[in-house]
Design a protein around this motif. Structure first.
Motif, short mmCIF file in Angstrom:
data_model
loop_
_atom_site.label_atom_id
_atom_site.label_comp_id
_atom_site.label_asym_id
_atom_site.label_seq_id
_atom_site.Cartn_x
_atom_site.Cartn_y
_atom_site.Cartn_z
N LEU A 518 21.87 62.18 110.65
CA LEU A 518 20.44 62.00 110.94
C LEU A 518 19.56 62.68 109.90
O LEU A 518 18.34 62.45 109.87
CB LEU A 518 20.12 62.55 112.33
CG LEU A 518 20.76 61.81 113.52
CD1 LEU A 518 20.44 62.55 114.82
CD2 LEU A 518 20.27 60.38 113.59
N LEU A 519 20.17 63.50 109.04
CA LEU A 519 19.39 64.27 108.05
C LEU A 519 18.90 63.36 106.94
O LEU A 519 19.62 62.48 106.46
CB LEU A 519 20.24 65.38 107.46
CG LEU A 519 20.70 66.47 108.44
CD1 LEU A 519 21.66 67.43 107.75
CD2 LEU A 519 19.50 67.23 108.99
N ASP A 520 17.69 63.59 106.48
CA ASP A 520 17.11 62.81 105.38
C ASP A 520 17.58 63.31 104.02
O ASP A 520 17.65 62.54 103.06
CB ASP A 520 15.58 62.86 105.45
CG ASP A 520 15.03 62.13 106.68
OD1 ASP A 520 15.66 61.14 107.10
OD2 ASP A 520 13.99 62.57 107.21
N ASP A 521 17.87 64.59 103.93
CA ASP A 521 18.27 65.20 102.66
C ASP A 521 19.75 64.88 102.40
O ASP A 521 20.64 65.40 103.09
CB ASP A 521 18.07 66.71 102.74
CG ASP A 521 18.39 67.41 101.41
OD1 ASP A 521 18.98 66.76 100.52
OD2 ASP A 521 18.08 68.61 101.28
N PRO A 522 20.07 64.06 101.39
CA PRO A 522 21.47 63.68 101.15
C PRO A 522 22.36 64.86 100.78
O PRO A 522 23.53 64.89 101.14
CB PRO A 522 21.38 62.65 100.02
CG PRO A 522 20.06 62.89 99.38
CD PRO A 522 19.16 63.39 100.46
N GLU A 524 22.04 68.05 101.77
CA GLU A 524 22.33 68.83 102.97
C GLU A 524 23.28 68.06 103.89
O GLU A 524 24.17 68.63 104.51
CB GLU A 524 21.03 69.15 103.71
CG GLU A 524 21.20 69.90 105.03
CD GLU A 524 21.86 71.26 104.89
OE1 GLU A 524 22.30 71.81 105.91
OE2 GLU A 524 21.94 71.78 103.75
N ARG A 525 23.09 66.75 103.95
CA ARG A 525 23.98 65.91 104.77
C ARG A 525 25.42 66.01 104.27
O ARG A 525 26.34 66.23 105.06
CB ARG A 525 23.50 64.46 104.73
CG ARG A 525 24.33 63.53 105.61
CD ARG A 525 23.70 62.14 105.70
NE ARG A 525 23.62 61.48 104.40
CZ ARG A 525 22.48 61.13 103.80
NH1 ARG A 525 21.32 61.38 104.39
NH2 ARG A 525 22.49 60.52 102.63
#
Length: 576
Positions: A518-522, A524-525
């Motif tokens: 669900l994270l937008d930051d690739p 961090e994902r």
């Protein structure tokens, strides 16, 4: 460097799975191989045997098994160093849709003038899509392709006309695709060569033990097979090997059986090489009781010391089991897949027997000498709600109560994963069976395989359960099943606690992946996905079950060394 006429290469599900943060979950908890599905199809052995008989030089290379056994294994380097005219890559089971094609690309990278041939059930279904790919030269369709493959190599080596090779789909020099049709479909299996000596001799010639093994743990807990049939008389809705699927995919209108005499010869062949369990594939009664009795009588005369494993497609009585017990003097076990304890679900699938039939079969088997009985349930089936799936897990207690405390009844419950089989009735008419498919093409399935979690790999939902519910129910049912096993006195409190903790750990990893996606930051994902890779890897063999329960403890292949040597000598003198 040895040059081969044909090399058979088996791929992992995803290439390269070692460099991806993938959580496999319980998708292979109830089969011998790992979620990498490193077990290659029996066709490698039978086709090799026919090619060797015709004078060709072959080799089997289990790339998936080697990648799994050694994290430093370099698949590209291995493929680069093996020279062949034809590289045969199996795309038999749908989960290899990613890895098989990636290996084909590597073959073409290092051997651009060689031919790449695909074969197997999935290849036969998606042959048109496969032939659009530049790295694939041939698709061999059908389920009895031993003779057509010999014909293909004869044609290539002698400069003949490829249009005369049965079952072949091929490209001409201009890249135009030609389909010869599936015209070679054997009516029986008596002319197919099943010879485990092929694998053993390959190991000796190449000194490549790991690359030749059928799956990772095979050397320590070997299991062999004899095949009663190709095709099936049963028509289970979700099965890609059902009667309808066989007709649709490989043009098989009726099952092709191996005669009882030839099947017994296969048993003798295995016995010559090793004292490993022999799995008799296909319910012996499928071709009638006369067929079953003839085979059992033939085996009784052989007096082999191998343990046998038989399949049941429906309930059986004590009279049948007594005949089985007389034939298999060294012991025998049973594999049975009712799929659900809910009779309405089982009827919807096409399995027409009752719970009463199952409950009578269990004591009849053990009272007649059965050593072990494996029974399998699944989640994600037609007409199956969450409550229905949970009832299958709860029903295990009733089944254990049907037999004695010391009877080795093992009950498993796992998700129907990862895909609905192409060619099955459920795949062809999903709405009729309550399925909502997320993948229709080969490429759709390839993309799903690259998902970070088994839940996201699922190719389907049903009108009774969505993907989240199927996944959660699988974990919930596993806990209920373990607790039922504890209540039945078949697992210790410590064992039950350990298994339930693993199940909850697996569920937690699945939730962590859901949150990461669900994270937008690739960046961090990806960081969060990689953080759970090691824990997920530890759970890949036994997520919600104890996979060791599936093993028959009969000694490693190395304890069979003297018998292997004698078998090779017999093979040599027989050939002379």
């Amino acid at each position: 460097m040895v040059h081969y006429d044909m090399v058979f290469i088996h791929a992992p599900t995803v290439y390269d799975f070692r460099k991806k943060p993938i959580f496999y979950g319980p998708v292979s908890d109830v089969i011998p191989s790992s979620p990498v599905f490193e077990c290659y199809p029996i066709g490698f052995m039978t086709i090799s045997a026919h090619l060797i008989k015709a004078g060709y030089k072959t080799r089997i290379v289990n790339i998936a098994g080697q990648m799994l056994a050694d994290e430093k294994f370099d698949a590209e380097r291995k493929i680069k160093r093996i020279e062949a005219d034809v590289y045969g890559i199996d795309l038999h089971w749908m989960p290899h849709a990613h890895g098989a094609i990636e290996l084909a690309k590597i073959v073409k990278k290092y051997h651009p003038n060689a031919k790449v041939e695909f074969g197997g059930f999935t290849s036969s279904y998606f042959y048109e899509e496969l032939m659009q790919r530049p790295e694939i030269d041939f698709v061999m369709r059908g389920d009895t392709t031993e003779i057509p493959t010999v014909k293909l190599l004869d044609t290539l080596s002698k400069g003949g006309d490829l249009s005369e090779v049965p079952n072949l789909v091929w490209k001409d020099n201009e890249g135009k695709v030609h389909n010869n049709g599936v015209t070679f479909v054997l009516d029986d299996l008596d002319d197919v060569i099943f010879d485990y000596g092929v694998m053993i001799k390959s190991v000796i010639k190449t000194l490549d033990v790991v690359g030749s093994l059928p799956w990772k743990a095979w050397a320590s807990t070997p299991l062999t097979s004899v095949f009663t049939v190709r095709g099936c008389s049963v028509n289970c809705a979700e099965c890609g090997g059902s009667h309808d699927a066989n007709a649709r995919v490989v043009c098989r209108k009726k099952p092709a059986f191996r005669s009882p005499k030839k099947l017994a010869e296969d048993v003798a062949n295995i016995h010559n090489y090793m004292k490993a369990p022999i799995f008799v594939v296909g319910d012996l009664r499928q071709n009638g009781m006369k067929y079953a009795e003839e085979f059992l009588n033939e085996v009784k005369e052989l007096d082999v010391d191998n343990h046998f494993v038989i399949e049941l497609f429906s309930g059986a009585n004590a009279e049948y089991f007594r005949k089985v017990d007389r034939a298999f003097g060294a012991g025998w076990s049973i594999e049975f897949s009712p799929d659900s304890y809910d009779e309405a679900v089982r009827l919807a699938l096409g399995k027409g027997y009752t719970n009463d039939a199952i409950e009578k079969t269990l004591p009849a088997a053990f009272d007649s000498g059965c050593s072990r009985f494996d029974l399998f349930f699944m989640n994600g089936l037609p007409q199956q709600s969450r409550e229905s799936a949970m009832d299958s897990a709860r029903g295990a207690k009733r089944l254990w109560d049907c037999v004695k405390k010391d009877d080795n009844l093992f009950i498993y419950n796992s998700p129907f994963a990862p895909f609905v089989d192409p060619g099955s009735r459920a795949f062809e008419e999903p709405e009729k069976w309550g399925y909502k498919l997320r993948a229709r093409t080969l490429e759709d399935h390839r993309k799903l395989l690259d998902s970070p979690s088994w839940k996201h790999t699922l190719s389907y939902e049903t009108i009774w359960m969505n993907r989240d519910e199927i996944a959660e129910t699988s974990y919930d049912a596993a806990i209920v099943l373990t607790n039922a096993q504890l209540e039945a006195g078949r697992i210790s409190e410590e064992g039950a606690k350990y298994r339930n903790e693993r199940t909850e750990m697996a569920r937690g990893i699945m939730h962590t992946i859901d949150e990461a996606l669900l994270l937008d930051d690739p960046e961090e994902r990806d960081r969060r996905l990689w953080a759970i890779k090691e824990d997920g890897y530890k759970l890949m063999d036994s997520t919600i079950t104890d996979k060791n329960d599936l093993d028959w403890k009969t000694g490693s292949i190395w304890t069979n060394a003297p018998r292997v040597g004698m078998g090779l000598l017999r093979s040599f003198f027989h050939r002379v």
